[in-house]
Design a protein around this motif. Structure first.
Motif, PDB file in Angstrom:
ATOM      1  N   SER A   1       3.153  -3.230 -11.599  1.00 17.73           N
ATOM      2  CA  SER A   1       2.614  -3.180 -12.968  1.00 17.73           C
ATOM      3  C   SER A   1       1.481  -4.176 -13.182  1.00 17.73           C
ATOM      4  O   SER A   1       0.639  -3.984 -14.063  1.00 17.73           O
ATOM      5  N   THR A   2       1.447  -5.233 -12.369  1.00 16.42           N
ATOM      6  CA  THR A   2       0.358  -6.220 -12.462  1.00 16.42           C
ATOM      7  C   THR A   2      -0.516  -6.192 -11.207  1.00 16.42           C
ATOM      8  O   THR A   2      -1.320  -7.089 -10.996  1.00 16.42           O
ATOM      9  N   HIS A   3      -0.315  -5.174 -10.389  1.00 15.23           N
ATOM     10  CA  HIS A   3      -1.121  -4.957  -9.182  1.00 15.23           C
ATOM     11  C   HIS A   3      -0.985  -6.113  -8.186  1.00 15.23           C
ATOM     12  O   HIS A   3      -1.961  -6.543  -7.583  1.00 15.23           O
ATOM     13  N   ARG A   4       0.264  -6.554  -8.002  1.00 11.62           N
ATOM     14  CA  ARG A   4       0.564  -7.593  -7.008  1.00 11.62           C
ATOM     15  C   ARG A   4       1.394  -6.958  -5.901  1.00 11.62           C
ATOM     16  O   ARG A   4       2.481  -6.402  -6.182  1.00 11.62           O
ATOM     17  N   PHE A   5       0.897  -7.063  -4.673  1.00 14.71           N
ATOM     18  CA  PHE A   5       1.496  -6.320  -3.565  1.00 14.71           C
ATOM     19  C   PHE A   5       1.688  -7.214  -2.335  1.00 14.71           C
ATOM     20  O   PHE A   5       0.980  -7.077  -1.338  1.00 14.71           O
ATOM     21  N   ASP A   6       2.643  -8.118  -2.427  1.00 18.43           N
ATOM     22  CA  ASP A   6       2.992  -8.924  -1.256  1.00 18.43           C
ATOM     23  C   ASP A   6       4.401  -8.548  -0.804  1.00 18.43           C
ATOM     24  O   ASP A   6       5.244  -8.170  -1.625  1.00 18.43           O
ATOM     25  N   HIS A   7       4.639  -8.683   0.486  1.00 16.74           N
ATOM     26  CA  HIS A   7       5.936  -8.286   1.036  1.00 16.74           C
ATOM     27  C   HIS A   7       6.596  -9.407   1.848  1.00 16.74           C
ATOM     28  O   HIS A   7       7.627  -9.191   2.486  1.00 16.74           O
ATOM     29  N   HIS A   8       6.029 -10.594   1.839  1.00 14.54           N
ATOM     30  CA  HIS A   8       6.517 -11.678   2.684  1.00 14.54           C
ATOM     31  C   HIS A   8       7.658 -12.483   2.051  1.00 14.54           C
ATOM     32  O   HIS A   8       8.393 -13.169   2.748  1.00 14.54           O
ATOM     33  N   GLN A   9       7.814 -12.433   0.763  1.00 17.92           N
ATOM     34  CA  GLN A   9       8.797 -13.247   0.060  1.00 17.92           C
ATOM     35  C   GLN A   9      10.215 -12.702   0.273  1.00 17.92           C
ATOM     36  O   GLN A   9      10.420 -11.509   0.452  1.00 17.92           O
ATOM     37  N   ALA A  10      11.193 -13.614   0.233  1.00 18.17           N
ATOM     38  CA  ALA A  10      12.590 -13.243   0.452  1.00 18.17           C
ATOM     39  C   ALA A  10      13.089 -12.247  -0.591  1.00 18.17           C
ATOM     40  O   ALA A  10      13.975 -11.423  -0.315  1.00 18.17           O
ATOM     41  N   ALA A  11      12.510 -12.283  -1.771  1.00 18.69           N
ATOM     42  CA  ALA A  11      12.968 -11.389  -2.840  1.00 18.69           C
ATOM     43  C   ALA A  11      12.665  -9.926  -2.554  1.00 18.69           C
ATOM     44  O   ALA A  11      13.307  -9.040  -3.121  1.00 18.69           O
ATOM     45  N   TYR A  12      11.687  -9.684  -1.694  1.00 16.17           N
ATOM     46  CA  TYR A  12      11.365  -8.297  -1.352  1.00 16.17           C
ATOM     47  C   TYR A  12      12.118  -7.913  -0.087  1.00 16.17           C
ATOM     48  O   TYR A  12      11.938  -8.522   0.973  1.00 16.17           O
TER      49      TYR A  12
END
Length: 290
Positions: free
Chosen positions: A58-69
């Motif tokens: 929704s805010t156009h943030r696309f990272d996949h490295h964080q533990a939450a993902y």
């Protein structure tokens, strides 16, 4: 609005390169990119990918490295999914891109697959652009070069998809016409990518055995044997054994058809100077009536 994108500085990878190429291909051809890890600069960007530790379409943030993902995507897969869901990219084309490229990039970047040494692939080709760079300015220039390469691949795949969709319509009509006229040959007025469409439309069970179409320059006509399944080098029905490997006069002498040009030794294609000659060959084999 010109989109301003941000991704990480330093060496780049296939996923951030492909993400940028997808943005320029389907969202904004003039989109700019800033390569930084500065949180303040990332906050100013319209879109951030492969850096920032946030996944929030929704805010156009696309990272996949964080533990939450915990999902399977890289930044490329994330951007592709957003472009599709936001209506910037047709779902069928998005699937074609995912099947042919993006899911592979996701797998490589997330460690599920590894490029094979000595075997060129998209990920290794992107990495090659990194090798001459020694400074951030050089990495930025190399990144742009890699994005241009990736955009060319994406454009080619989009054209391939459009070609396949067109072929589905043409081949379906040709199969229906062949059934109605009781012949085992599909007629095309011009070449189309018929094989994928043919087998997608149930060609394995269809009675047709040959296709007839002109050369791209119109100089000759091709009779091509249909394989029993996609990817097979066999034929449902092979061209006559006595034609195998013959050309020009030798082939004419055997076929009795003026303008016989060539028959492959494996008997899957024969070339004739005219459509009438090609039709005569098909009548000889009982593949058309009259």
């Amino acid at each position: 609005m010109t989109w301003h994108c941000a991704t990480h500085s330093g060496p780049f990878h296939a996923d951030d390169v492909l993400a940028m190429a997808l943005v320029r291909s389907f969202l904004d051809a003039d989109a700019t990119v800033e390569r930084t890890r500065d949180p303040a600069r990332l906050a100013e960007a319209d879109m951030v990918f492969d850096v920032g530790a946030v996944f929030d379409p929704s805010t156009h943030r696309f990272d996949h490295h964080q533990a939450a993902y915990e999902g399977p995507l890289s930044s490329a897969g994330m951007v592709l999914a957003w472009l599709r869901d936001a209506g910037h990219l047709d779902a069928a084309l998005a699937q074609h891109l995912d099947d042919g490229l993006v899911s592979y990039v996701d797998d490589v970047d997330n460690g599920r697959r590894a490029p094979v040494a000595g075997l060129p692939c998209f990920a290794s080709m992107v990495d090659a652009f990194n090798q001459p760079a020694d400074s951030e300015a050089e990495y930025l220039a190399a990144f742009e070069q890699a994005v241009a390469m990736a955009a060319g691949v994406v454009a080619g795949m989009a054209a391939e998809h459009a070609s396949i969709q067109h072929a589905l319509t043409v081949v379906a009509a040709a199969m229906k016409e062949a059934d109605a006229e009781g012949r085992r040959t599909l007629f095309f007025d011009r070449y189309v990518r018929w094989k994928p469409a043919y087998f997608a439309l149930g060609g394995v069970e269809h009675d047709s055995a040959f296709v007839l179409f002109p050369a791209s320059d119109g100089s000759s006509w091709r009779v091509v044997a249909i394989p029993p399944e996609e990817g097979s080098f066999d034929q449902k029905v092979s061209l006559p054994s006595e034609w195998a490997g013959l050309t020009d006069g030798e082939l004419e002498a055997v076929t009795g058809i003026p303008g016989s040009i060539f028959c492959h030794k494996n008997r899957f294609i024969a070339v004739f100077a005219t459509r009438d000659g090609a039709l005569a060959a098909l009548r000889h084999m009982g593949m058309v009536r009259g």
